[in-house]
Scaffold this motif. Sequence first.
Motif, mmCIF file in Angstrom:
data_model
loop_
_atom_site.group_PDB
_atom_site.id
_atom_site.type_symbol
_atom_site.label_atom_id
_atom_site.label_comp_id
_atom_site.label_asym_id
_atom_site.label_seq_id
_atom_site.Cartn_x
_atom_site.Cartn_y
_atom_site.Cartn_z
ATOM 1 N N HIS A 118 2.640 -6.971 -9.662
ATOM 2 C CA HIS A 118 2.357 -7.784 -8.460
ATOM 3 C C HIS A 118 1.063 -7.285 -7.814
ATOM 4 O O HIS A 118 0.608 -6.167 -8.084
ATOM 5 C CB HIS A 118 3.519 -7.711 -7.470
ATOM 6 C CG HIS A 118 3.671 -6.360 -6.841
ATOM 7 N ND1 HIS A 118 2.922 -5.977 -5.758
ATOM 8 C CD2 HIS A 118 4.445 -5.303 -7.169
ATOM 9 C CE1 HIS A 118 3.241 -4.734 -5.434
ATOM 10 N NE2 HIS A 118 4.163 -4.307 -6.285
ATOM 11 N N ASP A 119 0.490 -8.119 -6.970
ATOM 12 C CA ASP A 119 -0.759 -7.723 -6.310
ATOM 13 C C ASP A 119 -0.608 -7.565 -4.799
ATOM 14 O O ASP A 119 -1.592 -7.598 -4.067
ATOM 15 C CB ASP A 119 -1.880 -8.713 -6.651
ATOM 16 C CG ASP A 119 -1.578 -10.129 -6.191
ATOM 17 O OD1 ASP A 119 -0.457 -10.391 -5.725
ATOM 18 O OD2 ASP A 119 -2.481 -10.981 -6.291
ATOM 19 N N LEU A 120 0.603 -7.381 -4.330
ATOM 20 C CA LEU A 120 0.833 -7.182 -2.897
ATOM 21 C C LEU A 120 0.443 -5.760 -2.493
ATOM 22 O O LEU A 120 0.653 -4.818 -3.260
ATOM 23 C CB LEU A 120 2.303 -7.442 -2.560
ATOM 24 C CG LEU A 120 2.733 -8.896 -2.704
ATOM 25 C CD1 LEU A 120 4.252 -9.007 -2.653
ATOM 26 C CD2 LEU A 120 2.099 -9.741 -1.614
ATOM 27 N N PRO A 121 -0.120 -5.595 -1.301
ATOM 28 C CA PRO A 121 -0.581 -4.273 -0.862
ATOM 29 C C PRO A 121 0.548 -3.391 -0.323
ATOM 30 O O PRO A 121 0.552 -2.978 0.835
ATOM 31 C CB PRO A 121 -1.606 -4.615 0.220
ATOM 32 C CG PRO A 121 -1.066 -5.873 0.823
ATOM 33 C CD PRO A 121 -0.466 -6.639 -0.329
ATOM 34 N N TRP A 122 1.496 -3.052 -1.163
ATOM 35 C CA TRP A 122 2.649 -2.230 -0.790
ATOM 36 C C TRP A 122 2.226 -0.902 -0.175
ATOM 37 O O TRP A 122 2.902 -0.346 0.689
ATOM 38 C CB TRP A 122 3.526 -1.957 -2.023
ATOM 39 C CG TRP A 122 2.786 -1.190 -3.081
ATOM 40 C CD1 TRP A 122 2.047 -1.704 -4.090
ATOM 41 C CD2 TRP A 122 2.671 0.228 -3.183
ATOM 42 N NE1 TRP A 122 1.482 -0.701 -4.844
ATOM 43 C CE2 TRP A 122 1.852 0.500 -4.302
ATOM 44 C CE3 TRP A 122 3.185 1.303 -2.451
ATOM 45 C CZ2 TRP A 122 1.537 1.798 -4.697
ATOM 46 C CZ3 TRP A 122 2.866 2.597 -2.844
ATOM 47 C CH2 TRP A 122 2.060 2.826 -3.957
ATOM 48 N N PHE A 123 1.089 -0.395 -0.623
ATOM 49 C CA PHE A 123 0.632 0.930 -0.207
ATOM 50 C C PHE A 123 0.172 0.964 1.246
ATOM 51 O O PHE A 123 -0.008 2.045 1.808
ATOM 52 C CB PHE A 123 -0.491 1.418 -1.136
ATOM 53 C CG PHE A 123 -1.660 0.475 -1.211
ATOM 54 C CD1 PHE A 123 -2.736 0.611 -0.354
ATOM 55 C CD2 PHE A 123 -1.660 -0.566 -2.133
ATOM 56 C CE1 PHE A 123 -3.813 -0.260 -0.415
ATOM 57 C CE2 PHE A 123 -2.737 -1.436 -2.210
ATOM 58 C CZ PHE A 123 -3.813 -1.292 -1.341
ATOM 59 N N ARG A 124 0.027 -0.185 1.880
ATOM 60 C CA ARG A 124 -0.383 -0.247 3.287
ATOM 61 C C ARG A 124 0.802 -0.171 4.246
ATOM 62 O O ARG A 124 0.625 -0.287 5.452
ATOM 63 C CB ARG A 124 -1.182 -1.524 3.543
ATOM 64 C CG ARG A 124 -2.495 -1.557 2.785
ATOM 65 C CD ARG A 124 -3.275 -2.814 3.060
ATOM 66 N NE ARG A 124 -4.461 -2.856 2.216
ATOM 67 C CZ ARG A 124 -4.967 -3.964 1.710
ATOM 68 N NH1 ARG A 124 -4.412 -5.137 1.978
ATOM 69 N NH2 ARG A 124 -6.036 -3.912 0.942
ATOM 70 N N ILE A 125 1.980 0.039 3.722
ATOM 71 C CA ILE A 125 3.183 0.130 4.553
ATOM 72 C C ILE A 125 3.628 1.582 4.586
ATOM 73 O O ILE A 125 3.857 2.201 3.547
ATOM 74 C CB ILE A 125 4.292 -0.782 4.010
ATOM 75 C CG1 ILE A 125 3.774 -2.224 3.950
ATOM 76 C CG2 ILE A 125 5.533 -0.684 4.897
ATOM 77 C CD1 ILE A 125 4.695 -3.168 3.224
ATOM 78 N N VAL A 126 3.760 2.119 5.807
ATOM 79 C CA VAL A 126 4.090 3.531 5.995
ATOM 80 C C VAL A 126 5.259 3.664 6.962
ATOM 81 O O VAL A 126 5.646 2.714 7.628
ATOM 82 C CB VAL A 126 2.868 4.328 6.509
ATOM 83 C CG1 VAL A 126 1.710 4.258 5.510
ATOM 84 C CG2 VAL A 126 2.410 3.825 7.875
ATOM 85 N N ARG A 127 5.785 4.863 7.047
ATOM 86 C CA ARG A 127 6.870 5.130 7.992
ATOM 87 C C ARG A 127 6.327 5.178 9.411
ATOM 88 O O ARG A 127 5.133 5.379 9.635
ATOM 89 C CB ARG A 127 7.532 6.461 7.657
ATOM 90 C CG ARG A 127 8.317 6.409 6.368
ATOM 91 C CD ARG A 127 8.880 7.745 5.979
ATOM 92 N NE ARG A 127 9.610 8.380 7.066
ATOM 93 C CZ ARG A 127 9.983 9.647 7.057
ATOM 94 N NH1 ARG A 127 9.683 10.426 6.043
ATOM 95 N NH2 ARG A 127 10.644 10.153 8.074
ATOM 96 N N SER A 128 7.232 5.030 10.359
ATOM 97 C CA SER A 128 6.819 5.149 11.757
ATOM 98 C C SER A 128 6.228 6.537 11.963
ATOM 99 O O SER A 128 6.613 7.492 11.288
ATOM 100 C CB SER A 128 7.995 4.907 12.699
ATOM 101 O OG SER A 128 8.975 5.884 12.518
#
Length: 97
Positions: free
Chosen positions: A50-60
């Motif tokens: 997939h090409d979704l930017p999963w890596f731009r999601i982080v913990r609070s």
Amino acid sequence: MKEALKEQVTTVMARIPQGRVTTYGTIARMTEGATARSVGYVLRTLPAGHDLPWFRIVRSGGILADHGGADDQRRRLQDEGIVFDERGRIPARFFWP
């Protein structure tokens, strides 16, 4: 998880701009019923390639989640100009929205 909710999560994820991050909780609040945990579930079940930017999601708090792809995530974020402080946290100026 309902397919419509998965679609909402991936739609929000696709909107995260390059050089910015957001949290699991923020994405959840932008949907109609997802939780931070269910956002993580969607990320874990994305199809290979997939090409979704999963890596731009982080913990609070701006820290990376503890998962097998954390080193790759850090490298990708740094490639986009995101910096980490001495405690390994991402400063608030990089957060979206």
